[in-house]
Write an enzyme that holds these catalytic residues in place. Sequence first.
Site, PDB file in Angstrom:
ATOM      1  N   SER A  83      -2.825   4.491   3.772  1.00 38.64           N
ATOM      2  CA  SER A  83      -1.721   4.467   2.820  1.00 38.64           C
ATOM      3  C   SER A  83      -1.862   3.314   1.823  1.00 38.64           C
ATOM      4  O   SER A  83      -2.755   3.322   0.987  1.00 38.64           O
ATOM      5  CB  SER A  83      -0.400   4.382   3.601  1.00 38.64           C
ATOM      6  OG  SER A  83       0.703   4.621   2.768  1.00 38.64           O
ATOM      7  N   LYS A  92      -4.523   8.811   4.184  1.00 36.85           N
ATOM      8  CA  LYS A  92      -3.111   9.200   4.037  1.00 36.85           C
ATOM      9  C   LYS A  92      -2.672   8.827   2.625  1.00 36.85           C
ATOM     10  O   LYS A  92      -2.386   7.669   2.337  1.00 36.85           O
ATOM     11  CB  LYS A  92      -2.208   8.512   5.051  1.00 36.85           C
ATOM     12  CG  LYS A  92      -0.762   9.001   4.947  1.00 36.85           C
ATOM     13  CD  LYS A  92       0.189   8.192   5.806  1.00 36.85           C
ATOM     14  CE  LYS A  92       1.609   8.739   5.686  1.00 36.85           C
ATOM     15  NZ  LYS A  92       2.153   8.650   4.319  1.00 36.85           N
ATOM     16  N   ASP A 146     -12.305   1.421  -7.868  1.00 40.10           N
ATOM     17  CA  ASP A 146     -12.388   2.188  -9.109  1.00 40.10           C
ATOM     18  C   ASP A 146     -12.417   1.290 -10.337  1.00 40.10           C
ATOM     19  O   ASP A 146     -13.072   1.605 -11.338  1.00 40.10           O
ATOM     20  CB  ASP A 146     -11.201   3.149  -9.215  1.00 40.10           C
ATOM     21  CG  ASP A 146     -11.411   4.423  -8.407  1.00 40.10           C
ATOM     22  OD1 ASP A 146     -12.460   4.537  -7.743  1.00 40.10           O
ATOM     23  OD2 ASP A 146     -10.524   5.297  -8.433  1.00 40.10           O
TER      24      ASP A 146
END
Length: 440
Positions: free
Chosen positions: A300, A325, A311
């Site tokens: 999460s 998740k 990224d």
Amino acid sequence: MKNTKMMVVGFMSAVAISVALSSSLFAKSNTVAPAEPSVEASRLQSLAKFTKVLGIVEQYNVDGLTIDQLIDKSLQGMLSNLDAHSTYMDKKSYDNLKTQTDGEFGGLGITVGMRDNALTVIAPIEGTPADKAGIKSGDIILKINDKATLSMTIDDAVSLMRGTPKTPIDLTIVRKGSADPLKFHIIRDIITVESVYTRTISGNILYIRVTSFDKKVAADVKTAIKKHASKSKGIILDLRNNPGGLLDQAVELTDLFVNEGVIVSQKGRNKADDVSYSATKSATVTDLPLVVLVNEGSASASEIVSGALQDLKRAVIVGEKTFGKGSVQVVMPVTETEAIKLTVARYYLPSGRTIQAVGVVPDIEVTAGEIKNHDKSFNIKEADLKKHLESELEKNDGMVDVTEANATNKTVITPEQLNKDIQLKEGVDIIKALIIVKGK
């Protein structure tokens, strides 16, 4: 109860009338090709089917369940079949959720989720009874005391594991690599967690461990970075076995390291659920080289932080693939005592990729374990023998109690401790290389 029965009877009568009218209309126009049913007509037909089944079950089911019980079971079945995280909460479940959110409770200190329809440990929270007993990320909970979990919801499982502090509970665990199920006898306790703590490595590397994302995580990490700013040349952010928590803290923590770009976005069926969270230059506090440690217990919020930093090319991610998740749940009250928890959106990282069921793959994959030193033989002096035997007694299934090691030294991580954690050692080596590159 009377009101509920009257509502259901009234509803059944209304549906029966609508079906009768529909039948009459169809009889008069049987020479015309049937048109596609409208959305409203389709909904009425579906409700009629549901009502008919409900009536049959109420009349003939051997257990003689009441209409209230049948409706509750119907709602539970509908929500649980949507996805692993949506659920219907009756009064007991709803009260448990509010207790977990608002007050202290006795528990084990583990976060669980459904993976391949199995109740799976996402991560034990560091320092809690489950962590000290040896529960690991990826463990499948087969039984809670004598109750099998194969058809159990997450909320039911959590309700069983929670209880009065100092009371015992037995978990039967299936673990990868173990031929037979493992049984753990654990004593519940009040769950209090140190969410952020810091150490230094080699004098100039700041190690920051975040165990969960509570409401003060970003502020505590910011304070730690500023406190060690004069001596730090690189940072290791350890998110291993961090099951997540508050989204805003994940965003704010990432924002400490990046000054522009989208950190995470969430997209749902309704446009109102679409939100994008971006970095702000004013919130950034450091541009030091950064390594993030993750494993299958990182979930999460941990995946949002590690995935965003990956990224945005801000950090090197080291360790093992994360849990996966990446969905957003909201709790919607149905009555004063009942509610539903419904998945309304999914998280997306800056590159547009999703976390859900995929996780974050590290830039450098390193399996957990110790660094083996084959040059050392078992050669212990008599004076050191007692100390060696005492350390062996502290091991549980071949693992050293890391919590105890942390309690022993609150300021630094020693070379000996590094050699017991190959993922951290790899992270340190990478940070040292990045420090050299940055200095050129």
